[in-house]
Design an enzyme around this catalytic site. Structure first.
Site, PDB file in Angstrom:
ATOM      1  N   THR A 156       0.882  -1.162   0.127  1.00  0.00           N
ATOM      2  CA  THR A 156       0.021  -0.155   0.078  1.00  0.00           C
ATOM      3  C   THR A 156       0.959   1.425   0.007  1.00  0.00           C
ATOM      4  O   THR A 156       1.521   1.672  -1.140  1.00  0.00           O
ATOM      5  CB  THR A 156      -0.929  -0.115   1.108  1.00  0.00           C
ATOM      6  N   LYS A 182       3.914  -6.863   4.246  1.00  0.00           N
ATOM      7  CA  LYS A 182       3.837  -5.392   3.857  1.00  0.00           C
ATOM      8  C   LYS A 182       3.246  -4.714   4.942  1.00  0.00           C
ATOM      9  O   LYS A 182       2.709  -5.223   5.945  1.00  0.00           O
ATOM     10  CB  LYS A 182       2.619  -5.257   2.798  1.00  0.00           C
ATOM     11  N   THR A 193      -0.105  -2.754  11.329  1.00  0.00           N
ATOM     12  CA  THR A 193      -0.901  -2.765  10.211  1.00  0.00           C
ATOM     13  C   THR A 193      -0.290  -3.263   9.142  1.00  0.00           C
ATOM     14  O   THR A 193       0.603  -2.791   8.641  1.00  0.00           O
ATOM     15  CB  THR A 193      -1.611  -1.350   9.836  1.00  0.00           C
ATOM     16  N   SER A 408      -5.685  10.939  -0.736  1.00  0.00           N
ATOM     17  CA  SER A 408      -5.721  11.787  -2.002  1.00  0.00           C
ATOM     18  C   SER A 408      -5.506  11.070  -3.416  1.00  0.00           C
ATOM     19  O   SER A 408      -4.627  10.163  -3.402  1.00  0.00           O
ATOM     20  CB  SER A 408      -4.803  13.017  -1.895  1.00  0.00           C
TER      21      SER A 408
END
Length: 408
Positions: A156, A182, A193, A408
């Protein structure tokens, strides 16, 4: 930029017999990138997992826990990035189950034999139609050598893929261990996370693998922190196919200790790579607490230091404002801590002793060490014989920018 993160060459990434991987573009959040990954596991593969303790556990985490508990024999994993399918209520649960149903149909297995994983933005509906539409392409891409594609596919905000691979000899057999992970932000133990997938072609009895997975997570993925935030989607999975011919049934097996150590080393490498690639990180910091009365006490001190924004920003600035570290030790929650018996080292330099600044410490020593890209802080509490280590990073301007602009 990642801090001294080693990316192995393709020739150093060893396929794991009994494990196939395929990737595809589903367009979940951004077009033109592989964001869907499928693992197909040989029949008889043992699978165990450790998941987040966040009470807002994502739908795929809940489905994974139920499917593992069902004991039907896991045959596939499906991973999407770009959308966490967390905070999505019952529609999110339905989407996770629909993903399992679709992959099960393609592979000719039962939905309960599929584990789903998601990572990305929280509180947005999972575009399950895009995922199911891309699953045939991922299945068509299944092959043993796709570990690199998978490492990229699960990223990500990561800037680098995270892969670990090794081969060990157990008796007359060569055993392969390969894994990917990841994670870059929202990283804190219990768990962080992150997604982690570790595979071996050794066979490990299911009950033993469950215990071993928890133990390995406790020494690796539960010893890292970037920003102190525990995510909704954290998952760490170990898969043991048994295709090598080695089968470990219990801790008394002569191969258990060597295999467990190798799996633990691979998991720790993957966990440390998450910290090395943390959002905006410029320094990799090891916090070691020695002479504690208990593991809990040592970890309280280690995390107080590792979570402190004042400590982390000082490291970013290469500013030996080391009183911030002593302050964190003091508020860690050890009510009867005798600070006069505590010592602190920065790198190899003794900074504090006897309740204050060590007479041999100089500001020049501190500045020299703080400019390094890898720094060790060691605290000796003088209370016992227990040691614990935590891995963290600094806080930079870029960390704020990445998280301010994340959607964004």
């Amino acid at each position: 930029m990642a801090v001294n993160l080693h990316i192995p060459s393709q020739s150093d990434i060893h396929p794991v017999a009994g494990i196939e991987i395929g990737t595809a573009q589903a367009g979940i959040r951004k077009a033109g990138r592989k964001d869907l990954t499928v693992f197909r596991l040989a029949e008889g593969t043992s699978v165990a997992g450790v998941f987040t303790t966040n009470r807002f556990r994502a739908a795929p985490v809940q489905v994974c826990e139920r499917h593992l508990a069902a004991g039907q024999g896991i045959r596939a994993l499906v991973v999407n990035t770009g959308n966490a399918n967390a905070g999505t209520g019952e529609p999110g649960m339905l989407a996770a189950r629909q993903t399992c149903d679709a992959l099960a149909t393609l592979l000719g297995i039962r939905p309960e034999q599929v584990l789903p994983f998601s990572t990305g933005v929280i509180l947005e509906p999972l575009p399950v139609d895009r995922i199911t539409a891309a699953l045939p392409a991922a299945v068509g891409d299944l092959q043993p050598g796709n570990w690199f594609d998978a490492a990229y596919g699960i990223m990500t905000t990561d800037t680098q893929p995270k892969i670990a691979s090794q081969r060990i000899t157990l008796g007359e057999h060569t055993v392969t261990i390969t894994g990917i992970s990841k994670g870059a932000g929202m990283i804190r133990p219990n768990m962080a996370t992150m997604l982690g997938f570790l595979a071996t072609d050794a066979g490990i009895a299911p009950g033993l693998l469950e215990t071993l997975t928890r133990e390995i997570a406790g020494r690796s993925f539960n010893r890292i922190t970037v920003d102190g935030d525990t995510s909704t989607n954290d998952s760490f999975i170990i898969m043991a196919s048994g295709a090598s011919g080695v089968h470990v049934q219990n801790r008394d097996d002569p191969h258990f200790a060597t295999l467990a150590q190798a799996l633990g080393e691979a998991a720790l490498e993957l966990a440390q790579k998450i910290v090395r690639d943390a959002e905006g990180a410029t320094k990799f910091i090891t916090v070691q607490v020695d002479e504690a009365a208990s593991s809990q006490e040592a970890l309280k001190v280690a995390y107080a230091i590792a979570h402190s924004p004042l400590v982390k920003t000082a490291f970013y600035a290469s500013d030996p404002n080391l009183g911030r570290i002593l302050c964190a030790v003091g508020y860690a929650g050890i009510a009867d801590l005798d600070v006069s018996g505590m010592r602190m080292w920065l790198g190899d330099t003794l900074v504090a002793s006897n309740g204050g600044r060590d007479p041999g410490y100089t500001e020049e020593d501190g500045q020299r060490i703080m400019k390094e890209s890898e720094i060790t802080v060691r605290i000796a509490l003088g209370r016992g014989s227990v040691s614990e280590t935590v891995y963290t990073c600094d806080f930079s301007h870029e960390y704020v920018s990445i998280n301010a602009d994340y959607r964004s």
